[in-house]
Design a protein around this motif. Structure first.
Motif, PDB file in Angstrom:
ATOM      1  N   THR A  87       4.284   4.899   0.524  1.00 36.19           N
ATOM      2  CA  THR A  87       4.289   3.536   1.066  1.00 36.19           C
ATOM      3  C   THR A  87       5.189   2.602   0.262  1.00 36.19           C
ATOM      4  O   THR A  87       5.459   1.489   0.690  1.00 36.19           O
ATOM      5  N   ALA A  88       5.634   3.060  -0.893  1.00 37.87           N
ATOM      6  CA  ALA A  88       6.496   2.262  -1.775  1.00 37.87           C
ATOM      7  C   ALA A  88       7.318   3.243  -2.607  1.00 37.87           C
ATOM      8  O   ALA A  88       7.213   4.460  -2.416  1.00 37.87           O
ATOM      9  N   ILE A 128       1.218  -2.685   3.194  1.00 38.96           N
ATOM     10  CA  ILE A 128       2.559  -2.300   3.617  1.00 38.96           C
ATOM     11  C   ILE A 128       2.777  -2.981   4.959  1.00 38.96           C
ATOM     12  O   ILE A 128       1.844  -3.082   5.764  1.00 38.96           O
TER      13      ILE A 128
END
Length: 172
Positions: A87-88, A128
């Protein structure tokens, strides 16, 4: 708390959990949820090794196939359909990992977060944006399709040739 964990077909989501200034993992499976003493990235790396390849090798292969260099999706096991995306940046402590196979649908939620509904109908609100989540889903789906197509071409080279020559005839 589990000391170690290997991703399997029931693993849906791996979330970072900050506790006593240490990063642990909150593992969400289809029918179970628990804490693991390892960081999410360490679980991903150990799972890659368990299924026969290094994380760096998997990442390098994904980049070679797709040219996706940022927030690169990872194939932990093609045979078990274990395709995961971050997600990152994987180096950020708030990076979660999501199984492509378990996402049923998703939508934008409050405060620019994303509400994800998994196959077992459980919802999780992740930090997110829905836009970035959608991009990650598309990238991972593209990777899965490329690998599946390559395997099919190796199994049925004549079928692939026929499809290509038939396509040329249709385009002429």
């Amino acid at each position: 708390m589990k000391e170690d964990y290997i991703i399997g077909p029931d693993t849906m989501l791996i979330l970072p959990l900050l506790k006593d200034q240490q990063i642990y993992s909150r593992i969400i499976e289809m029918n179970e949820e628990f804490i693991c003493a390892k960081k999410p990235l360490d679980i991903i790396k150990n799972s890659c090794i368990y299924y026969g390849a290094s994380f760096d090798g998997r990442k390098e292969a994904t980049i070679a196939l797709t040219n996706m260099k940022n927030k690169t999706p990872i194939v932990i096991s093609h045979t078990l359909s274990l395709f995961y995306f971050p997600t990152a940046s994987v180096h950020k402590p708030d990076c979660s990992w999501i199984s492509l196979e378990h996402v049923l649908f998703y939508k934008r939620a409050q405060n620019n977060t994303c509400m994800i509904t998994f196959r077992n109908r459980i919802n999780y609100d992740l930090d997110i944006s829905a836009h970035i989540f959608n991009n990650q889903m598309l990238k991972t789906t593209h990777l899965k399709n490329l690998i599946t197509r390559k395997i099919e071409e190796m199994k049925n080279p004549k079928k692939t040739y026929w499809q290509l020559s038939n396509l040329e005839e249709l385009l002429a």
